[in-house]
Structure formats: C-alpha cells, structure tokens
Scaffold this motif. Structure first.
Motif, mmCIF file in Angstrom:
data_model
loop_
_atom_site.group_PDB
_atom_site.id
_atom_site.type_symbol
_atom_site.label_atom_id
_atom_site.label_comp_id
_atom_site.label_asym_id
_atom_site.label_seq_id
_atom_site.Cartn_x
_atom_site.Cartn_y
_atom_site.Cartn_z
ATOM 1 N N LEU A 180 -10.502 7.799 14.722
ATOM 2 C CA LEU A 180 -10.454 7.961 16.155
ATOM 3 C C LEU A 180 -9.940 6.676 16.764
ATOM 4 N N PRO A 181 -9.422 6.759 17.927
ATOM 5 C CA PRO A 181 -9.084 5.525 18.629
ATOM 6 C C PRO A 181 -10.345 4.687 18.810
ATOM 7 N N ASP B 127 -14.147 4.095 21.602
ATOM 8 C CA ASP B 127 -15.016 5.209 21.901
ATOM 9 C C ASP B 127 -16.142 5.194 20.881
ATOM 10 N N GLU C 188 -17.945 9.940 13.727
ATOM 11 C CA GLU C 188 -16.672 10.291 13.147
ATOM 12 C C GLU C 188 -16.208 9.365 12.058
ATOM 13 N N VAL D 284 -18.387 8.237 19.715
ATOM 14 C CA VAL D 284 -17.725 9.218 18.895
ATOM 15 C C VAL D 284 -17.400 8.627 17.535
#
Lengths: 560, 98
Positions: free
Chosen positions: A387-388, A391, A398, A394
C-alpha cells in the motif's frame, strides 16, 4: 480431530499438564463454571483471562418472517449470552489460517458477483499449476525422445495422432466457455494430417487442463491474480493461428513450426519484462518444451541438406509476405539473411533451454522418488499487497505476504524443526535467536513470533540482507539471525515503531520490485546465452505449497 | 458490578479455599488447553454451561469507508461459544421476569 471433550477429559488433561490431582482440578473446573454462570446473570459480564468475556445482552424486539408459514411475526425482546474471545485465544485458534493477509482489491476488477470472482481466481490458479504440470510432462516426453531416435519420436507422434480424434470431440464440448479456441480448433481439425502432431499437443494441453481443473478445483490460494486468467489458452490460440493453412510436406511443416516458435518466443519474453509477473515466465517455460521438440527436428533437417533450407526460406518468404500484407511493415528483401540468423539464434537458445531442463529434471529426480511432482506457484504479486505508505492503519492490515519457501523436501514437511539457539550460543548480545527456514515459514510469521508484530519482518530482512536475495522467496534451510529488539528499537506496543516498520516495508518492497525480480534476471541470462544460468538450477519457480503442511483443515484444502 | 478476571479469581479462591495464585495458574492452564483443542477442531463442552468450538468464517470483501478501497478479508477460524440448554432457559426466564 473433531473430538468432543467433556469436563472430565479436560480436567484429566489439565491435571496432567499442571501436576495437580484430578479431583481438585475437576472441582476447580466445575466451580469455575458455577461461578461464571451465576455471576454472568447477576453481574451481566464475566471476564476470564485467556478465554474471553461472557456477557448478557438484551436483544430488542424485532419483526421477522416465520420460515415455515411465511407469516410476519414479532420476535419479542429477549436476552442472549454473548461470548467474545480474547485476542490470545482468537489468535491461537486462527493459527492454521494466520498466514493469510487481507488483500487490496484492484479498483478496476469486476465484482458483479463475488462468487464468480472466486471462480475466476480458481481458474487462474489452476492454470498456473496446469502449466507447470504440463511442463513436467513435456519434459518427460522430451527425455524419452532424446534417448530415442527421431524416427521413433515420429512414431510416438503418430500414436498420439490415433487418439486425437476422440479427444477432439470431448474437448470441443468441454471448452465451450472459450468459443474462440473452439472455433479455431474445429477449423484445424479439418486440415491435412501433418498438422495433427501440433494439434495433438494442443489437445493434450487442453486435456490436461480439464483433468487438473477437476482435481485442483478445491485448491484455492489467497491472492488475487491480476493477470489474465486464460494464459495457456492464449498460447494455444497463438500456436494455431500461426500455422498457415497450406502444408505441402512434412519438412515444410517443421519449418513452419520453427518460425512459429520464434514468433512466439520474442513477444512472450518482452511481455515478461513488461510485467513483473512470475506467471508470464511460466508461460514461456511451458512453451519451451515444444520448442525443444521442434529443435530436434530442426537439427535433423539442417543436417540433411541445403534443399531443406531453401525450401524453408521459400516458405519464410511466403509467410512474411503473407504477414506484411497484414501488418504493412516488415522488410521482404533481407528476409533470407535475417531468418538464417534468427534460426541459428533460436537453435542456440533452444539448446540452452534443453540443457538446463535436463539438469533441472535430474535435480528433480535426485530430490524425490516420484517424478510426477505437483508444484504450486505462489505468486506473491507485489502490486496487490503493498500500500502507499502513510496510511498506517491500513498498512497494518495489509503487510505483505512474507516469504514463500522454495523447493522443499516434501517427504518431511512437518517434522522439520526450527532451530533456535540462545543468544549466548551465537555469541552476539544483540541476537535473540537463529532460525533455520523451513517449509512454510514466512518472514512475517517469524517476526510475529519474536517481535509480536508481523510488520517487523523488515528488520529481520535488514539484518540478514546479505543472505536474502528476495524477501518473497527464501530458500529452505537458510539460517537467519534474529536481531534483538533493541537493535532496531522494535516495540510492538509502540505505534510509532510499527509505523516506522511499515514505511520501511514499503521501501523494501518497492526496491525489490525494481531490481530483484528473479524472472527478469532469468530472462537476461537467456538472452545473453549464458549457459550456466544459476537460476535454472536453483529454480526459483518451484514453490512448495505452504497450505499443505500448515493447516489441519487441509484434508480438504478448500477454504471457501 | 462487572466481574473481571480479578474478581473471578478472588471468588474462586474463596470457594475452593485455594490461593489466588493457584487459581490463576489453573485458569491460564485451562485457557491454553481450550485453545490447543480448538485448534485441532475439537469441541470443548462444559456441561451445564455450553461448549466452545472453532468455526470457520469464510472470506469476504470489506470496504474501508474512509477511502473506499475494497479488501478481501481472508477466511479465519474463530472460537465460538454455544450456551447450553440450561443457560438458555435461564436467559428465557430472565426475559420473562422483567
């Protein structure tokens, strides 16, 4: 498994493990139950450490429909006893599935119905496996052929030919879902007999797919594969398309095949570079056996005489003419020269592939008694799992897929031990333990064990960078050093520390994506014609299936 | 009002005439025992109270409401507790009495 344990059995076991006499343990358990069931009614909430919380909650009255009479009824207000397990217990129970991670779903993927999505993924996975199984089968065939003379190989082909008709009918029926291919096939069936061997191959492929699809339907992997699902079939269509209808004699046929191989090779390899998808590599490999077989024929023809070459060139010219009509591009004049060069190049490449596959085969045989090994590809496609950064919430959810173990000795999956030794044994004070990677291990699971959070796998990776070429596939048997928490300020309870790890993870993964895709390297080796490609011996394409040995629910590996 | 672990241990200790250390040791032993049995998909049934078992929850798609991203949440095994008939009747009575 699936026993039903009573208080007595539990008490007996508990007495054994704690070392108290059975009577007092039983009394304890009974008393515990009394206390809990009494106080849950008086106090409305009882919390037992290590197990969870029992609570009595009020359920509001609501309307419902009687299932039998289809009448509207009102369910009156009532109470229910709810149980929320403690995190500890939850994690223990979920251990067989703990290697699963949440996956971000691509925005553009179609989710009209969830079921169909699952199906699609099955298919993709199946295909993956199919390709590899085919590969093995082809390799076996190839070996046979190498041992025999070409003539005999032709006989084999003829034998296959005799079966083909039946197969055709079956498969055409089965493949209704893929109308394009079916059409092509039907067209091809009507064609001269010399095309049969190729069709045969295709048929066999399809047959394989059908067979294995059934077998492997249950086998579902967690990841979503963004790549197109019908990989094999694409190749098949390509193969078919590139056979020009008029076939004069057998040698011509061979030449056609050669051309086609070249045509196939180049686009596929470039595609491979474009994606970072391991799958694509496998596609290419699945093609190679065919090429290889063809190469045999080529050699033969080359040795025979030059007439063949002329014929070939003629053919080539004809075909390129045909193609230029379609594409309006290619050069006609220097075709003869070009094709000669390409042909030679192809032969060299094919020989290398042959050599390596033979070695690969022999390694397989060394490692296991049965040659028919089913390999699963774990394709930890990075795109879906990272993921970027920033964040962080998340990110926690993740974190990436960790390691896939490689080539594992399937004979002893469960008995292998993780070797842990005290820090004093290893010398350094900043080392907690040494871990030998065994089948099914993942960096993130090791991190969870030692640091309490999967995200901290990044530090294990950092500490063992010199040994780990690719955090997504670590060879079984590698010894890893687990650094002490203090070395990297690891603190599972500190959100800042976790966030730091998550940022680092994103960095590592993006790096990894850029420079160390083993498939790209393999590709390079291939193109520079290096005969001693280490990747072919280490075969990074062989992943053992971590699902098999990890969960008790594996009798039927159908998780869905 | 609520009975937390501390109160539970205390209560058990007085009832059994054990020390609270003994009780909490026993409790942790019991909980790890239950956990290990649930992993093996055993059910642990405590008569007159209910039974613990492991249930498989299928995978599902969840949406993060903040950014609208969709996630495939993996299947998981969760421990569940099914209250026994006696507990259920008690609950019913509780509803009726009020």
């Amino acid at each position: 498994m699936s026993n039903r344990l009573t208080i007595k059995e539990i008490a007996a076991e508990l007495a054994k493990s704690i070392g108290k006499d059975y009577e007092s343990v039983e009394r304890f358990v009974n008393e515990l139950i009394n206390v809990v069931s009494e106080s849950v009614f008086t106090d409305k909430l009882v919390q037992i450490k290590g197990i969870g919380t029992f609570k009595i909650i009020q359920v509001e009255k609501r309307e419902s429909i009687d299932v039998n009479t289809k009448e509207r009824i009102v369910i009156p207000e009532h109470y229910k006893l709810s149980f929320s397990p403690e995190k500890e217990l939850r994690e223990t129970v979920n251990k067989p599935f703990s290697f699963f991670e949440s996956i971000e779903i691509n925005d553009d993927s179609d989710f009209a119905s969830f079921a169909s999505e699952t199906e699609e993924r099955d298919k993709a996975d199946d295909q993956d496996e199919d390709v590899e199984i085919e590969e093995i089968i082809y390799e076996q065939e190839k070996k046979e052929e190498q041992n025999e003379k070409e003539e005999q190989a032709e006989i084999v082909v003829n034998e296959q030919l005799s079966i083909s008709k039946e197969k055709v009918n079956i498969i055409v029926e089965k493949e209704e879902s893929k109308p394009e291919i079916t059409d092509e096939e039907e067209k091809e069936i009507g064609d001269p007999i010399f095309e049969r061997p190729l069709i045969d191959e295709i048929l066999e492929e399809l047959n394989q797919i059908e067979k294995i699809n059934k077998k492997e339907k249950e086998k579902i992997e967690e990841e979503i594969l963004p790549a197109p699902p019908l990989v094999v079939n694409e190749i098949v269509t390509e193969t078919i398309k590139e056979i020009p209808p008029p076939v004069v004699n057998e040698q011509e046929q061979v030449e056609e095949v050669v051309e086609e191989t070249q045509e196939q090779e180049l686009p596929i390899y470039s595609a491979e570079q474009a994606h970072d998808e391991p799958k694509v590599k496998i596609e290419a490999e699945s093609v190679t056996p065919k090429e290889h077989r063809v190469s045999y024929e080529i050699k033969e023809t080359n040795q025979k005489n030059e007439d063949v070459m002329d014929e070939y060139n003629e053919n080539r010219r004809r075909e390129s003419y045909h193609r230029s009509g379609e594409r309006d591009s290619e050069k006609n004049s220097d075709n003869n020269k070009n094709t000669l060069v390409i042909l030679l190049l192809a032969v060299v490449i094919i020989l290398i592939i042959a050599l390596s596959t033979v070695l690969y085969m022999s390694k397989d045989i060394l490692f296991k008694s049965g040659t028919e090994k089913v390999i699963t590809t774990q394709t930890p496609s990075q795109n879906t799992f990272t993921l970027p950064s920033g964040d962080s919430e998340v990110d926690n959810l993740e974190d990436e897929w960790g390691i896939e173990d490689e080539f594992g000795d399937e004979g002893t999956p469960a008995t292998e031990e993780t070797v842990k030794s005290a820090s004093s044994a290893t010398g350094g004070s900043d080392i907690i333990a040494n871990v030998r990677i065994k089948r099914g291990d993942r960096l993130n699971l090791i991190a969870l064990e030692y640091y309490g959070n999967k995200l901290f796998w990044v530090y294990i990776y950092e500490h063992n960078k010199s040994k780990i070429t690719n955090p997504n596939s670590i060879p079984v048997g590698l010894d890893l050093v687990i650094p002490a928490k203090s070395v990297y300020n690891i603190d599972a309870n500190n959100p800042a520390s976790i966030r730091k790890a998550s940022v680092l993870q994103t960095q590592i993964l993006s790096q990894y994506r850029q420079y160390s895709n083993p498939y790209n390297q393999y590709n390079q080796y291939n193109q520079y014609n290096q005969p001693n490609d280490p990747y072919q011996y280490n075969d990074p394409y062989q992943y053992s299936d971590p699902y098999n040995n990890q969960n008790q629910y594996g009798q039927s590996p159908n998780y869905y | 009002m609520n009975m937390k672990n501390k109160e539970l241990v205390k209560e058990l200790a007085t009832r059994l005439k054990w020390t609270s250390v003994e009780v909490s040791e026993m409790l942790s032993g019991l909980s790890s025992l239950i956990g290990s049995h649930l992993v093996e998909s055993d059910t642990v049934s405590l008569e007159d109270f209910g039974q613990f078992e492991a249930r498989k929850k299928g995978e599902r798609i969840s949406v993060n409401p903040a950014n609208g991203k969709r996630y495939l949440v993996p299947p998981k095994l969760v421990p569940v507790f099914k209250p026994s008939a006696t507990v259920k009747t008690k609950l019913k009575d509780l509803g009726n009495n009020e």
